[in-house]
Design an enzyme around this catalytic site. Structure first.
Site, PDB file in Angstrom:
ATOM      1  N   ASN A  23       2.194 -24.982  38.188  1.00  0.00           N
ATOM      2  CA  ASN A  23       0.936 -24.821  38.917  1.00  0.00           C
ATOM      3  C   ASN A  23       0.218 -23.613  38.328  1.00  0.00           C
ATOM      4  OD1 ASN A  23      -1.148 -24.452  40.688  1.00  0.00           O
ATOM      5  ND2 ASN A  23       0.140 -23.950  42.464  1.00  0.00           N
ATOM      6  N   TRP A  24      -0.802 -23.884  37.552  1.00  0.00           N
ATOM      7  CA  TRP A  24      -1.492 -22.783  36.846  1.00  0.00           C
ATOM      8  C   TRP A  24      -2.419 -22.003  37.768  1.00  0.00           C
ATOM      9  CZ3 TRP A  24      -3.351 -25.315  31.555  1.00  0.00           C
ATOM     10  CH2 TRP A  24      -2.228 -25.802  30.880  1.00  0.00           C
ATOM     11  N   LYS A  25      -2.651 -22.519  38.948  1.00  0.00           N
ATOM     12  CA  LYS A  25      -3.586 -21.881  39.900  1.00  0.00           C
ATOM     13  C   LYS A  25      -4.931 -21.640  39.204  1.00  0.00           C
ATOM     14  CE  LYS A  25       0.332 -20.264  42.528  1.00  0.00           C
ATOM     15  NZ  LYS A  25       0.920 -19.292  43.436  1.00  0.00           N
TER      16      LYS A  25
ATOM     17  N   HIS B 150      -0.975 -26.690  49.444  1.00  0.00           N
ATOM     18  CA  HIS B 150      -0.372 -25.441  48.967  1.00  0.00           C
ATOM     19  C   HIS B 150      -0.667 -24.340  49.987  1.00  0.00           C
ATOM     20  CE1 HIS B 150       0.421 -21.888  46.553  1.00  0.00           C
ATOM     21  NE2 HIS B 150       1.144 -22.659  45.777  1.00  0.00           N
TER      22      HIS B 150
ATOM     23  N   GLU C  96      -1.633 -21.444  49.655  1.00  0.00           N
ATOM     24  CA  GLU C  96      -2.894 -20.730  49.398  1.00  0.00           C
ATOM     25  C   GLU C  96      -4.076 -21.534  49.940  1.00  0.00           C
ATOM     26  OE1 GLU C  96      -2.168 -20.142  45.209  1.00  0.00           O
ATOM     27  OE2 GLU C  96      -0.576 -18.734  45.729  1.00  0.00           O
TER      28      GLU C  96
ATOM     29  N   GLU D  59       8.130 -24.082  49.537  1.00  0.00           N
ATOM     30  CA  GLU D  59       7.697 -22.807  48.973  1.00  0.00           C
ATOM     31  C   GLU D  59       7.597 -21.761  50.076  1.00  0.00           C
ATOM     32  OE1 GLU D  59       5.471 -23.372  44.992  1.00  0.00           O
ATOM     33  OE2 GLU D  59       3.998 -23.520  46.598  1.00  0.00           O
TER      34      GLU D  59
ATOM     35  N   GLY E  40       4.714 -15.383  44.220  1.00  0.00           N
ATOM     36  CA  GLY E  40       4.051 -14.318  43.476  1.00  0.00           C
ATOM     37  C   GLY E  40       4.590 -12.931  43.784  1.00  0.00           C
TER      38      GLY E  40
ATOM     39  N   SER F  97       8.397 -17.691  42.869  1.00  0.00           N
ATOM     40  CA  SER F  97       8.959 -16.757  41.891  1.00  0.00           C
ATOM     41  C   SER F  97      10.095 -17.348  41.061  1.00  0.00           C
ATOM     42  CB  SER F  97       9.417 -15.457  42.571  1.00  0.00           C
ATOM     43  OG  SER F  97       8.307 -14.792  43.144  1.00  0.00           O
TER      44      SER F  97
ATOM     45  N   GLY G  94       4.740 -21.151  39.521  1.00  0.00           N
ATOM     46  CA  GLY G  94       3.411 -20.556  39.406  1.00  0.00           C
ATOM     47  C   GLY G  94       3.321 -19.667  38.180  1.00  0.00           C
ATOM     48  N   GLY G  95       3.428 -18.365  38.392  1.00  0.00           N
ATOM     49  CA  GLY G  95       3.217 -17.380  37.324  1.00  0.00           C
ATOM     50  C   GLY G  95       3.975 -17.689  36.033  1.00  0.00           C
TER      51      GLY G  95
HETATM   52  P1  13P Z   1       4.991 -18.124  41.716  1.00  0.00           P
HETATM   53  O1  13P Z   1       5.963 -18.886  40.867  1.00  0.00           O
HETATM   54  O2  13P Z   1       3.984 -17.337  40.932  1.00  0.00           O
HETATM   55  O3  13P Z   1       5.686 -17.330  42.780  1.00  0.00           O
HETATM   56  O4  13P Z   1       4.116 -19.224  42.500  1.00  0.00           O
HETATM   57  C1  13P Z   1       4.749 -20.228  43.189  1.00  0.00           C
HETATM   58  C2  13P Z   1       3.727 -21.202  43.623  1.00  0.00           C
HETATM   59  O5  13P Z   1       2.941 -20.941  44.503  1.00  0.00           O
HETATM   60  C3  13P Z   1       3.683 -22.499  42.912  1.00  0.00           C
HETATM   61  O6  13P Z   1       2.866 -23.396  43.579  1.00  0.00           O
END
Ligand code: 13P
Length: 265
Positions: free
Chosen positions: A13-15, A103, A105, A175, A181, A221, A242-243
């Site tokens: 997930n590149w956000k 998600h 977010e 999640e 993050g 993470s 994510g990251g």
């Molecule tokens: P991180 O891997 O950056 O913690 O993000 C997880 C996430 O929200 C994937 O959708």
């Protein structure tokens, strides 16, 4: 369906990162790092921002790459006066396979409710794509001991109205919000406990066959050093990253979790 027939799914997930030029570079780098054996063993999806999807689709199709194309969200209606929104029909036209829905977010920053999530799940299924439904608790909820109640409630709401066959084809991503993050990962045992509760909820609502077939990812993470032990849990079938998915070497090592020498390496 025995556990071993659930195909692992590692999703990036590149956000809101990577413009469409950077997206192409990232896919090209990943192409050198992720090989045939990896794709034979694991499904891998990438979820770029909307503005990148056409570019990534063109690259995937021109070079016959085995990355599945994903989106991070969509609107629940197919068309209409919804300024700034993106229809699931348009995503399907771009050969998107997976759409992340609900998600944390989106829930926290953009007001998505369980009811919206349910509508989006239906919209994604109606358009022949696979939803990746995100669920997870806050730190306060975890400390109050209400993790299972929160997460299973979100799952029940999201799959309400789906047929057992549809539920079996879903992906659910657990999640924990406090792990996103932050560099804090749930312990594999904690993640397993919640993923097992998710599978039981699915079983209670849609039957044993759906529960055995549904794929459950862990997200929060995830790194190359933590993936193998997470993946060794019986109810964890993949990861939503994510990251670490923005770093091609790290993401490739996550995809290649089964080659790591021992847990934690
Ligand atoms: P991180 O891997 O950056 O913690 O993000 C997880 C996430 O929200 C994937 O959708």
């Amino acid at each position: 369906m025995p556990v071993e027939t659930r195909r692992p799914l590692i999703s990036g997930n590149w956000k809101m990162n990577q413009n469409h030029f950077e997206a192409i570079q990232l896919i090209q780098k990943l192409t050198y790092l992720v090989g045939k054996d990896d794709f034979d063993a694991v499904d891998v999806s990438v979820h770029p921002p909307f503005t990148d999807i056409r570019s990534v689709q063109t690259l995937i199709e021109a070079d016959d790459l085995r990355f599945a194309l994903g989106a991070q969200n969509c609107h629940q209606d197919d068309k209409g006066a919804f300024t700034g929104e993106v229809s699931p029909v348009f995503l399907q036209k771009l050969n998107v396979s997976y759409v992340i829905v609900g998600h944390s977010e989106r829930r926290e920053l953009f007001g998505e409710t369980d009811a919206t999530v349910r509508e989006k799940v239906a919209a994604v299924l109606r358009n022949k794509m696979t939803p990746i439904i995100c669920v997870g608790e806050t730190l306060t909820e975890r400390e109050a001991g209400s993790t299972a109640e929160k997460v299973t409630g979100q799952v029940a709401a999201a799959i309400d109205g789906c047929s057992p066959a549809q539920v079996g084809g879903l992906v659910i991503a657990y999640e924990p919000i406090w792990a996103i993050g932050t560099g804090r990962t749930a312990t594999p045992a904690d993640a397993q406990e919640v993923c097992s509760a998710i599978r039981s909820t699915v079983g209670g609502r849609a039957g044993a066959e759906a529960a055995t077939a549904v794929r459950i990812q862990y997200g929060g993470s995830v790194k190359a050093g933590t993936i193998q032990e997470l993946m060794s849990q019986p109810d964890i079938d993949g990861a939503l990253v994510g990251g670490a998915s923005l770093d091609p070497e790290e993401f490739a090592r996550i995809v290649q979790y089964r080659l790591h020498e021992s847990p934690g390496v």
